[in-house]
Design an enzyme around this catalytic site. Structure first.
Site, mmCIF file in Angstrom:
data_model
loop_
_atom_site.group_PDB
_atom_site.id
_atom_site.type_symbol
_atom_site.label_atom_id
_atom_site.label_comp_id
_atom_site.label_asym_id
_atom_site.label_seq_id
_atom_site.Cartn_x
_atom_site.Cartn_y
_atom_site.Cartn_z
ATOM 1 N N THR A 112 -0.946 7.305 -14.302
ATOM 2 C CA THR A 112 -2.007 7.760 -15.194
ATOM 3 C C THR A 112 -1.385 8.346 -16.465
ATOM 4 O O THR A 112 -0.391 9.073 -16.411
ATOM 5 C CB THR A 112 -2.870 8.833 -14.502
ATOM 6 O OG1 THR A 112 -3.430 8.266 -13.310
ATOM 7 C CG2 THR A 112 -3.987 9.312 -15.407
ATOM 8 N N LEU A 182 -2.079 -2.597 0.324
ATOM 9 C CA LEU A 182 -1.242 -2.024 1.375
ATOM 10 C C LEU A 182 -1.621 -0.569 1.632
ATOM 11 O O LEU A 182 -1.980 0.160 0.713
ATOM 12 C CB LEU A 182 0.241 -2.082 0.983
ATOM 13 C CG LEU A 182 0.789 -3.442 0.536
ATOM 14 C CD1 LEU A 182 2.273 -3.329 0.224
ATOM 15 C CD2 LEU A 182 0.536 -4.502 1.591
ATOM 16 N N LYS A 239 -9.068 -4.708 -7.219
ATOM 17 C CA LYS A 239 -8.234 -3.668 -6.601
ATOM 18 C C LYS A 239 -8.805 -2.281 -6.885
ATOM 19 O O LYS A 239 -8.899 -1.431 -5.991
ATOM 20 C CB LYS A 239 -6.800 -3.773 -7.126
ATOM 21 C CG LYS A 239 -5.867 -2.620 -6.701
ATOM 22 C CD LYS A 239 -5.782 -2.538 -5.172
ATOM 23 C CE LYS A 239 -5.069 -1.282 -4.699
ATOM 24 N NZ LYS A 239 -3.665 -1.250 -4.996
ATOM 25 N N ASN A 243 -10.515 0.371 -3.858
ATOM 26 C CA ASN A 243 -10.117 1.760 -3.625
ATOM 27 C C ASN A 243 -11.249 2.727 -3.946
ATOM 28 O O ASN A 243 -11.436 3.738 -3.264
ATOM 29 C CB ASN A 243 -8.876 2.106 -4.451
ATOM 30 C CG ASN A 243 -7.592 1.678 -3.752
ATOM 31 O OD1 ASN A 243 -7.608 1.320 -2.585
ATOM 32 N ND2 ASN A 243 -6.485 1.712 -4.471
ATOM 33 N N CYS A 295 -3.252 6.780 -4.662
ATOM 34 C CA CYS A 295 -4.045 5.693 -5.250
ATOM 35 C C CYS A 295 -5.494 6.033 -5.557
ATOM 36 O O CYS A 295 -5.986 5.700 -6.638
ATOM 37 C CB CYS A 295 -4.015 4.476 -4.318
ATOM 38 S SG CYS A 295 -2.380 3.738 -4.131
ATOM 39 N N LYS A 298 -6.355 8.199 -8.725
ATOM 40 C CA LYS A 298 -5.816 7.495 -9.907
ATOM 41 C C LYS A 298 -6.657 6.270 -10.243
ATOM 42 O O LYS A 298 -7.020 6.047 -11.400
ATOM 43 C CB LYS A 298 -4.366 7.068 -9.643
ATOM 44 C CG LYS A 298 -3.726 6.264 -10.768
ATOM 45 C CD LYS A 298 -2.265 5.987 -10.479
ATOM 46 C CE LYS A 298 -2.064 4.828 -9.536
ATOM 47 N NZ LYS A 298 -2.255 3.503 -10.201
ATOM 48 N N PHE A 357 1.448 13.087 5.496
ATOM 49 C CA PHE A 357 0.326 12.362 4.921
ATOM 50 C C PHE A 357 -0.271 11.436 5.987
ATOM 51 O O PHE A 357 -1.477 11.361 6.179
ATOM 52 C CB PHE A 357 0.787 11.559 3.711
ATOM 53 C CG PHE A 357 -0.264 10.666 3.132
ATOM 54 C CD1 PHE A 357 -1.528 11.135 2.843
ATOM 55 C CD2 PHE A 357 0.026 9.344 2.873
ATOM 56 C CE1 PHE A 357 -2.508 10.304 2.305
ATOM 57 C CE2 PHE A 357 -0.940 8.494 2.336
ATOM 58 C CZ PHE A 357 -2.202 8.980 2.069
#
Length: 360
Positions: A112, A182, A239, A243, A295, A298, A357
């Site tokens: 970003t 992924l 994409k 997300n 991800c 962002k 995570f």
């Protein structure tokens, strides 16, 4: 004279070996996406020579060692197969790798922006532009250039413009979009058994032919009905939208968790009840402190900026509220901790159980 003969024989042997491959791929970027993706392609396609290049000698040395620079379950075994077959190479010789390739993947970071127009929301595609300039500079034959990085829609226009203006006489380029889907901890399975592979191209005879080259590569192990082909811009945008929709589910269930705490309902029971509806499904319906990772936020903010750029204010506000709800959930969680400790945490110890995570 013996030394000279040896050099000639060795060179001819190496040339013959290179000619034995049906296709030569070079990937610019040996990071979390480029490394595993190319390793799986090399494993599944022994007749394809895959070269992964990067500026960092440290990263390349790690890929060439027993201790890889990233961890993913199954990655080490996949890399070993490619190296044993001899068709997986990691190198810092970027220009040589590009020059020898038929297909060049751009798999570099698009963080970003921290300054300038769109700071805090827009993606910085500087690295993609630099890759395109390098490809144009060193290419002496036609090439297919594949965007693997997550980029704003119509970034391919800029890439094609850079390639066209920098191309040597007679050299032509076709640009494809092939976004990655992924997840950390399951990347190898995501690559070996994907729900879909997305390939976007210009809907021209040349663009469709270039797309077919990559369709044929993936078809070595992926059923044809899972290889989706679209126009260039649909692929780029897909994409970000994927997300954004996953993050939207997280924020939606978290908003209901606040209502549950106010009314006495049980969010786990509601998630189970809603998740059994086949139209909804159970995934991404577990209430939590909020989504994290590298991800979701962002990509949503990038989507917000794109909507604003095209004057779609209401669309931008809609998606921005997914991020606002995520921030609200995190703040609400922290506030609940303070309230449970009589409105002060001074002099108190707080233990956190679990900091990874993901488990892998």
């Amino acid at each position: 004279s013996y030394a000279i003969a040896f050099v000639i024989i060795t060179t001819r042997s190496e040339d013959a070996k290179a000619m034995a491959y049906d296709l030569k791929i070079c990937c610019m970027g040996a990071g979390y996406v480029g490394g595993p993706t190319m390793a799986v392609i090399a494993k599944k396609c022994p007749k394809v020579l895959v070269t992964v290049v990067d500026l960092s000698q440290k990263v390349i040395d790690a890929w060439n060692s027993e201790k890889l620079p990233i961890y993913e379950p199954g990655l080490e075994e996949v890399v070993k197969v490619g190296k044993a077959q001899g068709n997986l190479v990691f190198s810092t010789e970027i220009e040589a790798g590009i020059a020898a390739a038929d297909v060049v993947f751009i798999s570099v970071n698009t963080p970003t922006k921290t300054a300038g127009i769109g700071a805090g929301r827009a993606a910085n595609v500087k690295n993609c532009e630099l890759c395109a300039r390098t490809i144009a500079k060193v290419s002496t034959s036609d090439k297919i250039v594949v965007e693997k990085s997550t980029v704003p829609v119509r970034t391919s226009d800029a890439v094609r413009s850079v390639l066209t203006h920098g191309a040597k006489p007679g050299v032509k380029f076709q640009v494809l979009s092939n976004p990655e889907f992924l997840a950390e901890g399951t990347a190898i399975d995501d690559l070996e058994n994907p729900a879909r592979v997305l390939l976007g191209s210009l809907q021209t005879p040349e663009g469709i032919a270039a797309c077919q080259v990559m369709v044929d590569v993936y078809a070595n192990w992926i059923p044809r009905d899972r290889i989706l082909t679209t126009n260039l811009w649909s692929s780029e945008l897909s994409k970000l939208v994927a997300n954004a929709m996953l993050a939207q589910r997280v924020s939606s269930v978290n908003s209901i968790s606040a209502l549950c705490e106010a009314t006495g309902a049980n969010i786990a029971e509601i998630s189970r009840s809603c998740g059994t509806d086949p139209r909804i499904g159970p995934k991404f319906l577990q209430a939590s402190v909020g989504f994290g990772g590298s991800c979701f936020q962002k990509d949503i903010l990038n989507l917000v900026y794109l909507c604003e750029s095209y004057g779609l204010t209401e669309c931008a506000e809609y998606w921005n509220w997914v991020v606002k709800m995520n921030d609200y959930q995190k703040s609400r969680f922290a506030l609940n901790i303070v309230k449970s400790m009589f409105n002060t945490v001074t002099g108190k110890k707080i233990a956190l159980f679990g900091m990874a995570f993901k488990k892998d």
